[in-house]
Design a protein around this motif. Structure first.
Motif, PDB file in Angstrom:
ATOM      1  N   GLY A   1       0.841  -1.202   0.000  1.00  0.00           N
ATOM      2  CA  GLY A   1       0.000   0.000   0.000  1.00  0.00           C
ATOM      3  C   GLY A   1       0.873   1.248   0.000  1.00  0.00           C
ATOM      4  O   GLY A   1       2.012   1.232  -0.486  1.00  0.00           O
TER       5      GLY A   1
ATOM      6  N   VAL B   1       6.589  -8.068  -0.303  1.00  0.00           N
ATOM      7  CA  VAL B   1       5.748  -9.251  -0.154  1.00  0.00           C
ATOM      8  C   VAL B   1       4.314  -8.785   0.100  1.00  0.00           C
ATOM      9  O   VAL B   1       4.076  -8.002   1.025  1.00  0.00           O
TER      10      VAL B   1
ATOM     11  N   GLY C   1      -2.380  -2.175  -2.492  1.00  0.00           N
ATOM     12  CA  GLY C   1      -3.120  -2.020  -1.236  1.00  0.00           C
ATOM     13  C   GLY C   1      -4.404  -1.230  -1.421  1.00  0.00           C
ATOM     14  O   GLY C   1      -5.153  -1.423  -2.384  1.00  0.00           O
ATOM     15  N   GLY C   2      -4.644  -0.300  -0.501  1.00  0.00           N
ATOM     16  CA  GLY C   2      -5.873   0.484  -0.514  1.00  0.00           C
ATOM     17  C   GLY C   2      -6.062   1.328  -1.764  1.00  0.00           C
ATOM     18  O   GLY C   2      -7.187   1.710  -2.095  1.00  0.00           O
ATOM     19  N   SER C   3      -4.965   1.604  -2.484  1.00  0.00           N
ATOM     20  CA  SER C   3      -5.093   2.461  -3.672  1.00  0.00           C
ATOM     21  C   SER C   3      -5.925   1.801  -4.758  1.00  0.00           C
ATOM     22  O   SER C   3      -6.440   2.471  -5.649  1.00  0.00           O
TER      23      SER C   3
ATOM     24  N   ASN D   1      -9.852   2.452  -3.227  1.00  0.00           N
ATOM     25  CA  ASN D   1     -10.361   3.655  -2.572  1.00  0.00           C
ATOM     26  C   ASN D   1     -10.933   4.678  -3.557  1.00  0.00           C
ATOM     27  O   ASN D   1     -10.872   4.503  -4.768  1.00  0.00           O
ATOM     28  N   GLY D   2     -11.502   5.733  -2.981  1.00  0.00           N
ATOM     29  CA  GLY D   2     -12.156   6.764  -3.780  1.00  0.00           C
ATOM     30  C   GLY D   2     -11.196   7.787  -4.355  1.00  0.00           C
ATOM     31  O   GLY D   2     -11.620   8.745  -5.005  1.00  0.00           O
TER      32      GLY D   2
ATOM     33  N   ASP E   1       3.547   2.647   7.717  1.00  0.00           N
ATOM     34  CA  ASP E   1       2.199   2.786   7.139  1.00  0.00           C
ATOM     35  C   ASP E   1       1.251   3.556   8.055  1.00  0.00           C
ATOM     36  O   ASP E   1       1.684   4.257   8.976  1.00  0.00           O
ATOM     37  N   GLY E   2      -0.025   3.392   7.834  1.00  0.00           N
ATOM     38  CA  GLY E   2      -1.059   4.115   8.576  1.00  0.00           C
ATOM     39  C   GLY E   2      -1.090   3.798  10.061  1.00  0.00           C
ATOM     40  O   GLY E   2      -1.740   4.520  10.825  1.00  0.00           O
TER      41      GLY E   2
ATOM     42  N   PRO F   1      -7.133   9.701   4.596  1.00  0.00           N
ATOM     43  CA  PRO F   1      -5.761   9.594   5.132  1.00  0.00           C
ATOM     44  C   PRO F   1      -4.601   9.308   4.187  1.00  0.00           C
ATOM     45  O   PRO F   1      -3.446   9.435   4.614  1.00  0.00           O
TER      46      PRO F   1
ATOM     47  N   VAL G   1      -2.884  10.662   1.762  1.00  0.00           N
ATOM     48  CA  VAL G   1      -1.817  11.653   1.524  1.00  0.00           C
ATOM     49  C   VAL G   1      -0.965  11.808   2.792  1.00  0.00           C
ATOM     50  O   VAL G   1       0.265  11.922   2.720  1.00  0.00           O
TER      51      VAL G   1
HETATM   52  P1  FDA Z   1      -2.752  -0.371   2.881  1.00  0.00           P
HETATM   53  O1  FDA Z   1      -3.934  -1.038   3.508  1.00  0.00           O
HETATM   54  O2  FDA Z   1      -2.970   0.507   1.719  1.00  0.00           O
HETATM   55  O3  FDA Z   1      -1.688  -1.473   2.431  1.00  0.00           O
HETATM   56  C1  FDA Z   1      -1.341  -2.567   3.230  1.00  0.00           C
HETATM   57  C2  FDA Z   1      -1.046  -3.748   2.318  1.00  0.00           C
HETATM   58  O4  FDA Z   1      -0.435  -4.787   3.085  1.00  0.00           O
HETATM   59  C3  FDA Z   1      -2.295  -4.348   1.689  1.00  0.00           C
HETATM   60  O5  FDA Z   1      -2.113  -4.484   0.299  1.00  0.00           O
HETATM   61  C4  FDA Z   1      -2.428  -5.715   2.377  1.00  0.00           C
HETATM   62  O6  FDA Z   1      -3.007  -6.706   1.543  1.00  0.00           O
HETATM   63  C5  FDA Z   1      -0.987  -6.030   2.717  1.00  0.00           C
HETATM   64  N1  FDA Z   1      -0.825  -6.925   3.865  1.00  0.00           N
HETATM   65  C6  FDA Z   1      -1.467  -6.862   5.056  1.00  0.00           C
HETATM   66  N2  FDA Z   1      -1.020  -7.844   5.884  1.00  0.00           N
HETATM   67  C7  FDA Z   1      -0.076  -8.528   5.197  1.00  0.00           C
HETATM   68  C8  FDA Z   1       0.725  -9.661   5.502  1.00  0.00           C
HETATM   69  N3  FDA Z   1       0.686 -10.253   6.716  1.00  0.00           N
HETATM   70  N4  FDA Z   1       1.566 -10.143   4.546  1.00  0.00           N
HETATM   71  C9  FDA Z   1       1.642  -9.557   3.311  1.00  0.00           C
HETATM   72  N5  FDA Z   1       0.881  -8.471   2.976  1.00  0.00           N
HETATM   73  C10 FDA Z   1       0.041  -7.968   3.913  1.00  0.00           C
HETATM   74  N6  FDA Z   1      -8.195   7.273   1.730  1.00  0.00           N
HETATM   75  C11 FDA Z   1      -8.050   8.481   1.141  1.00  0.00           C
HETATM   76  O7  FDA Z   1      -7.125   9.223   1.479  1.00  0.00           O
HETATM   77  N7  FDA Z   1      -8.926   8.878   0.170  1.00  0.00           N
HETATM   78  C12 FDA Z   1      -9.976   8.098  -0.225  1.00  0.00           C
HETATM   79  O8  FDA Z   1     -10.729   8.468  -1.122  1.00  0.00           O
HETATM   80  C13 FDA Z   1     -10.149   6.842   0.403  1.00  0.00           C
HETATM   81  N8  FDA Z   1     -11.212   6.032   0.104  1.00  0.00           N
HETATM   82  C14 FDA Z   1     -11.274   4.748   0.602  1.00  0.00           C
HETATM   83  C15 FDA Z   1     -12.268   3.870   0.172  1.00  0.00           C
HETATM   84  C16 FDA Z   1     -12.281   2.559   0.618  1.00  0.00           C
HETATM   85  C17 FDA Z   1     -13.346   1.612   0.166  1.00  0.00           C
HETATM   86  C18 FDA Z   1     -11.261   2.101   1.507  1.00  0.00           C
HETATM   87  C19 FDA Z   1     -11.234   0.677   1.993  1.00  0.00           C
HETATM   88  C20 FDA Z   1     -10.287   2.970   1.939  1.00  0.00           C
HETATM   89  C21 FDA Z   1     -10.287   4.297   1.497  1.00  0.00           C
HETATM   90  N9  FDA Z   1      -9.291   5.171   1.901  1.00  0.00           N
HETATM   91  C22 FDA Z   1      -9.205   6.430   1.351  1.00  0.00           C
HETATM   92  C23 FDA Z   1      -8.278   4.769   2.900  1.00  0.00           C
HETATM   93  C24 FDA Z   1      -6.914   4.432   2.280  1.00  0.00           C
HETATM   94  O9  FDA Z   1      -7.054   3.548   1.205  1.00  0.00           O
HETATM   95  C25 FDA Z   1      -6.036   3.826   3.383  1.00  0.00           C
HETATM   96  O10 FDA Z   1      -5.901   4.780   4.415  1.00  0.00           O
HETATM   97  C26 FDA Z   1      -4.653   3.444   2.880  1.00  0.00           C
HETATM   98  O11 FDA Z   1      -4.739   2.480   1.854  1.00  0.00           O
HETATM   99  C27 FDA Z   1      -3.782   2.895   4.005  1.00  0.00           C
HETATM  100  O12 FDA Z   1      -2.454   2.813   3.534  1.00  0.00           O
HETATM  101  P2  FDA Z   1      -1.412   1.857   4.235  1.00  0.00           P
HETATM  102  O13 FDA Z   1      -0.119   1.978   3.517  1.00  0.00           O
HETATM  103  O14 FDA Z   1      -1.423   2.118   5.696  1.00  0.00           O
HETATM  104  O15 FDA Z   1      -2.000   0.374   4.080  1.00  0.00           O
END
Ligand code: FDA
Length: 500
Positions: A14, A34, A108-110, A113-114, A467-468, A479, A481
Motif C-alpha cells: 500500500g 511481499v 493495497g488500498g489504492s 479507494n475513492g 504505514d497508517g 488519510p 496523503v
Molecule cells: P494499505 O492497507 O494501503 O496497504 C497494506 C497492504 O499490506 C495491503 O495491500 C495488504 O493486503 C498487505 N498486507 C497486510 N497484511 C499482510 C501480511 N501479513 N503479509 C503480506 N501483505 C500484507 N483514503 C483516502 O485518502 N482517500 C480516499 O478516497 C479513500 N477512500 C477509501 C475507500 C475505501 C473503500 C477504503 C477501503 C479505503 C479508502 N481510503 C481512502 C483509505 C486508504 O485507502 C487507506 O488509508 C490506505 O490504503 C492505508 O495505507 P497503508 O499503507 O497504511 O496500508
C-alpha cells in the motif's frame, strides 16, 4: 524462494510500502515487496480486471462467500449476494465491534479507494503528530507525496456542467443553504480521462459504477505510480499472494521472515522463510499491528514496547444518507470518485469534514450520501488471543457515538432547512447511521510512541513501521496523503542515517 537473503524486505504494497520500495530502490538497494493480495494485472473472462459495484463477483471480496457491502441494505432488505470464495480485492475484516475495509492486492488500498487526496489541516496535524517538524512536512513531504501519487484537481467549470457530478452540486448547494462551506477535493483519478468518459469517447470506469472493487481505467493507483517507478529501477521484486506470518531475529544477522504462499481460494500451498537485513512493516494499520502484537506475545519480538498495539482509531468515520425531494434529482449517472466535501471542522462543538459521496446505482435514487470524518476521541487496542492464536481489536460500536453526534449537528440542520429526512433503510433495518464499519483504520503503532520519531522499532535495529499504523487514530481528512507524506519523511531520514 525459501532460503533467499535480501537486503530489504517490505511487508505490504500500500502507500507506506510503495513509498519505501521506491526510495530504497532509487538508493541502489535491492528490495523485495511481499503482498498477500493478488497482482490485479490480468483480465477475467469478461475482459476486465475488476468488477463494478452493481455486479460484484468473486473479484470483489477477500475470501468471502457473500458480499459484505458497506451499504448492505436497500429498502431494509439485504443487498448482499453470494459470490465465489476468492482472493478478491476488498477485505471486510470483522472485529467484535467494527468491520474494517481494506484493499488487498499489489497497491493495497489504492486499488479500492475513492482516490480523494486531501492534505490535512496544518493545525490539526500539529496536534496529532506534535513530534513532526511542520515546516518540512508542508514545504517538502506533502508536495512530494502529491507529485508521487499523481494528484490532480477537478476543472471547476466542467464540474458545474458534468452530469456525473449533479449529486455533488446538489450536496454542495444544500450545505451552503445551511451555512456550511464546501471545498473541492483533489483526486488521483485522472480528471482529464473522466471528462472523456462523460463525453463517451473512452471506456468508462468512474462513470461505470467502478469504485471500492477496483477501477479498470483512470485511477492512478500505486501500481501505476510509486510501484511502477520502483520497478523501473530494476531493483524491485514483488511477490504477490504471500502472507507474512512471522518476523524473528536471525542468528545469521538481520531477520528471518516466514510467509505462506496462498492460492486464489486462500489455501496455503507453500511456506517459505527468507532472511532480510532490514524489514519494513507496511501491512496497513491493522496488518502491521496484528503482526507485531502477535510477535511480541509469542516471544519472537519480546522487547517490543507496550505502545505497540495501542492507539487505534477509525478517523471518526460515520456514514449517513438523506432522502431528497422528488424535484431534487441527484442523477442516474454518478461518478464513483467524490469531488467535494463539506468542511465544518472549525465547529469546536463537533468538527466534521464530510465527503459528498456518490451512490452510483445507475438509476435515479434521490439519495445524498456522506462519509463524515469527525474528531472521535475514542481509541482501541489490539491484543493477542492465546486460545485462537489470532489478534483482536477491542473497539466497541458504541464508541462511535461522538462521531454520530458531530455528524448529526450538520445533517439535522441540512434536513431541517431542506425539510427532508434521513434514509433509514441502507445500513440496516431502521438504521440511520453507518457506524459499524470504517474505511480509515489508523494507528496501532504510533510514531514517537511505539516507534522512534521516524518509524524505527526500539530494541530491534533494522525493523521499521512505515504505514497508517503510525498515525494516532485520526487525521481529520481522508488519510492516504498523510500516510504517503509521513512515509516520504521517514524513509528519507532512515536512508540518510542508517547504514545499508
Ligand atoms: P494499505 O492497507 O494501503 O496497504 C497494506 C497492504 O499490506 C495491503 O495491500 C495488504 O493486503 C498487505 N498486507 C497486510 N497484511 C499482510 C501480511 N501479513 N503479509 C503480506 N501483505 C500484507 N483514503 C483516502 O485518502 N482517500 C480516499 O478516497 C479513500 N477512500 C477509501 C475507500 C475505501 C473503500 C477504503 C477501503 C479505503 C479508502 N481510503 C481512502 C483509505 C486508504 O485507502 C487507506 O488509508 C490506505 O490504503 C492505508 O495505507 P497503508 O499503507 O497504511 O496500508
Amino acid at each position: 524462494a525459501s532460503g533467499d537473503h535480501v537486503p530489504a524486505l517490505v511487508i505490504g504494497s500500500g502507500y507506506g510500502g510503495a513509498v519505501t520500495a521506491l526510495r530504497l530502490t532509487q538508493s541502489g538497494i535491492a528490495t523485495a515487496v511481499v503482498e498477500m493480495g493478488m497482482a490485479w494485472n490480468t483480465a477475467g473472462s469478461d475482459g476486465k480486471v475488476f468488477c463494478n459495484v452493481l455486479n460484484p463477483d468473486q473479484r470483489s471480496y477477500w475470501l468471502r462467500t457473500s458480499t459484505d457491502q458497506p451499504i448492505g441494505y436497500f429498502l431494509g432488505i439485504s443487498a448482499n449476494k453470494s459470490i465465489g470464495r476468492y482472493t478478491g480485492v476488498l477485505d471486510s475484516e470483522k472485529f467484535a465491534g467494527i468491520r474494517v475495509y481494506q484493499g488487498r492486492g499489489v497497491g493495497g488500498g489504492s486499488l479500492v479507494n475513492g482516490g480523494m487526496a486531501v492534505v490535512p489541516r496544518r493545525d490539526y496535524f500539529a496536534q496529532i503528530l506534535p513530534s513532526v517538524d511542520l515546516a518540512s512536512m508542508y514545504d517538502t513531504y506533502f508536495p512530494r507525496a502529491n507529485t508521487g501519487l499523481g494528484v490532480n484537481a477537478i476543472d471547476p467549470a466542467w464540474f458545474e456542467t458534468a452530469e456525473c457530478y449533479r449529486f455533488a452540486r446538489v450536496g454542495r448547494d444544500q450545505a451552503k443553504a445551511s451555512g456550511y462551506p464546501t471545498t473541492f477535493l483533489n483526486n488521483v483519478y485522472d480528471f482529464a480521462y473522466m471528462k472523456q468518459e462523460q463525453a463517451n469517447t473512452v471506456p468508462r470506469s468512474a462513470l461505470a459504477s467502478e469504485v471500492i472493487y477496483g477501477n479498470n481505467h483512470g485511477k492512478r493507483s500505486l501500481d501505476k505510480t510509486y510501484l511502477a517507478a520502483a520497478a523501473a529501477t530494476g531493483r524491485l521484486s514483488i511477490t504477490a499472494q504471500h502472507v507474512v506470518t512471522a518476523v524473528v531475529p536471525s542468528s545469521a544477522g538481520g531477520y528471518s521472515v516466514t510467509m505462506n504462499q496462498i492460492d486464489t481460494a486462500g489455501a496455503v500451498v507453500a511456506t517459505k522463510t527468507v532472511r532480510a537485513d532490514k524489514v519494513f512493516f507496511a501491512a496497513g494499520s491493522v496488518g502491521t499491528s496484528k503482526l507485531l502484537v502477535a510477535m511480541r506475545a509469542l516471544g519472537k519480538l519480546p522487547n517490543l514496547p507496550d505502545a505497540v498495539g495501542q492507539g487505534w482509531g477509525n478517523n471518526g468515520n460515520v456514514m449517513v444518507a438523506r432522502a431528497n425531494h422528488i424535484w431534487n434529482t441527484t442523477g442516474a449517472l454518478e461518478s464513483g470518485m467524490p469531488a467535494m466535501g463539506i468542511d465544518n471542522w472549525a465547529d469546536s462543538a463537533g468538527p466534521v469534514f464530510a465527503e459528498i459521496a456518490p451512490f452510483p446505482a445507475g438509476t435515479e435514487l434521490w439519495i445524498s450520501l456522506y462519509l463524515a470524518i469527525t474528531k472521535n476521541p475514542n481509541r482501541a487496542a489490539f491484543s493477542f488471543d492465546s486460545s485462537t492464536g489470532g489478534v483482536g481489536l477491542n473497539w466497541q460500536t458504541a464508541w462511535n457515538q461522538p462521531a454520530i453526534d458531530a455528524a448529526k449537528r450538520v445533517f439535522d440542520t441540512i434536513n431541517k432547512k431542506q425539510v427532508t429526512v434521513y434514509r433509514s433503510d441502507l445500513f440496516g433495518v431502521n438504521k440511520v447511521w453507518g457506524d459499524d464499519f470504517t474505511y480509515h483504520p489508523l494507528g496501532g503503532c504510533i510514531l514517537n510512541q511505539a516507534t522512534d520519531n521516524y518509524g524505527r522499532l526500539p530494541g530491534y535495529p533494522g525493523l521499521y513501521v512505515m504505514d497508517g499504523s503510525l498515525i494516532p487514530g485520526s487525521t481529520g481528512v481522508n488519510p492516504f496523503v498523510t500516510i504517503t507524506a509521513l512515509a516520504e519523511r521517514n524513509i528519507e531520514q532512515i536512508l540518510t542515517i542508517d547504514s545499508f
